[in-house]
Enzyme design. Sequence first.
Site, PDB file in Angstrom:
ATOM      1  N   HIS A  19       0.756  -0.947  -0.151  1.00 42.46           N
ATOM      2  CA  HIS A  19       0.160  -0.129  -0.034  1.00 42.46           C
ATOM      3  C   HIS A  19       0.943   1.130   0.031  1.00 42.46           C
ATOM      4  O   HIS A  19       0.347   2.319   0.063  1.00 42.46           O
ATOM      5  CB  HIS A  19      -0.944   0.021   1.095  1.00 42.46           C
ATOM      6  CG  HIS A  19      -1.915  -0.965   1.144  1.00 42.46           C
ATOM      7  ND1 HIS A  19      -2.964  -1.187   0.179  1.00 42.46           N
ATOM      8  CD2 HIS A  19      -2.444  -1.826   1.842  1.00 42.46           C
ATOM      9  CE1 HIS A  19      -3.616  -2.259   0.409  1.00 42.46           C
ATOM     10  NE2 HIS A  19      -3.289  -2.669   1.637  1.00 42.46           N
ATOM     11  N   HIS A  74      -6.416  -7.011  -0.637  1.00 45.27           N
ATOM     12  CA  HIS A  74      -6.524  -5.948  -0.980  1.00 45.27           C
ATOM     13  C   HIS A  74      -5.747  -5.337  -2.187  1.00 45.27           C
ATOM     14  O   HIS A  74      -4.753  -5.849  -2.440  1.00 45.27           O
ATOM     15  CB  HIS A  74      -6.189  -5.045   0.362  1.00 45.27           C
ATOM     16  CG  HIS A  74      -6.857  -5.464   1.610  1.00 45.27           C
ATOM     17  ND1 HIS A  74      -6.439  -6.396   2.389  1.00 45.27           N
ATOM     18  CD2 HIS A  74      -8.408  -5.359   1.793  1.00 45.27           C
ATOM     19  CE1 HIS A  74      -7.165  -6.476   3.368  1.00 45.27           C
ATOM     20  NE2 HIS A  74      -8.287  -6.023   2.973  1.00 45.27           N
ATOM     21  N   ASP A 112      -4.645 -12.829   3.401  1.00 43.12           N
ATOM     22  CA  ASP A 112      -5.614 -12.382   3.909  1.00 43.12           C
ATOM     23  C   ASP A 112      -7.177 -12.313   3.476  1.00 43.12           C
ATOM     24  O   ASP A 112      -8.118 -12.096   3.687  1.00 43.12           O
ATOM     25  CB  ASP A 112      -5.625 -10.788   4.313  1.00 43.12           C
ATOM     26  CG  ASP A 112      -4.987  -9.974   3.333  1.00 43.12           C
ATOM     27  OD1 ASP A 112      -4.757 -10.584   2.193  1.00 43.12           O
ATOM     28  OD2 ASP A 112      -4.757  -8.701   3.488  1.00 43.12           O
TER      29      ASP A 112
HETATM   30 ZN   LIG Z   1      -4.377  -7.145   2.727  1.00 41.15          ZN
END
Ligand SMILES: [Zn+2]
Length: 348
Positions: A164, A202, A290
Amino acid sequence: MVVDPHCHDHDPEAEIWVGVRTPGTEVAERVTVIESTLRDLGHDVVPAREFDDAWLTHVHSAEVIDHLATVWDRWVAAGSPDLGAQRVVPYLFPSAELLHGLRRRLPTALHAEVGVYCYDTMTLIGPASWRAIRAATHAARSAVDLVASGTPTAYALTRPPGHHATRSSYGGSCYLNNAAIAAQALRENGFTRVAVIDIDAHHGNGTQAIFYERSDVFTTSVHVDPGAGWFPHYVGFADETGRDAGLGTNLNLPLAPGSGDQTWLSAVQRAADAASTFGATALVIALGVDAAVDDPESPLEVTADGYRRAGDALAALGLPTVAVQEGGYHLPTLGRLVGSALEGLATG
Ligand SMILES: [Zn+2]
């Protein structure tokens, strides 16, 4: 498995999520359980070596590196812990609307400066965070060294995670982008075209941003649809395909909550096919686990067998491969999930 013991040192202590201070899930025990499970599974352990941090400017701005390296000491010098702020956390963000096209100055007050670099309230910094942040980059670069000297696949147990983090900002529990660092280091080791396949639950927004205008690094991410209300909310949509020289070198594969193995594996296969079409000569896997069914941070419901088959599919590319650890937060199953993905990579 490349490890650096300093990856334990980062203790964010908490995250401020939607106004609530919670203990957070990006904890040092994550590396403990992954390392012990992989040791039990018979993986070799290679200590990361030290690298010159000046090289990190090949991926990140000197400003954000200097900020990360110095902010804790300056936070203490400013007396913030004495006022109850036990960790570095931003409170004000220089959004485009706030600036209205004016030059963004660097604020005089440190507590305002933090928001220049940190884009959320979940990514806190404590006394030894920098030691862990740079250790994670050393693990990633050590894994690249192994692959550059002929090891077919190397895994770096990186913590904190990185995908990220953009060139000049950090967030999403990530500070410096270990996967992007691995990709850049592979480029500089003679691999002409590098693909980054991000299978964390993500969107790998930082990696996408770092290479968005480049034609030599292909980035693709399989993740829960930000349009369904998931982090990073603003980016990770299918119409983000790269810009300028990088046009066509980014592929986002957002998935609906509850997708499960079959849909998720089809997307991983699409990502692998795209990396192959790109003509990649080396691969970086941003290995978040995840998306797993028990994980508290995503609704994708992937099983351990799904991770093994994903490893299989990526191994079938036949490329020199560096896998770097990203997310994965369910401590009881975390080690086994990583082990399954690496088993698939080794046998596929
Ligand atoms: Zn993640």
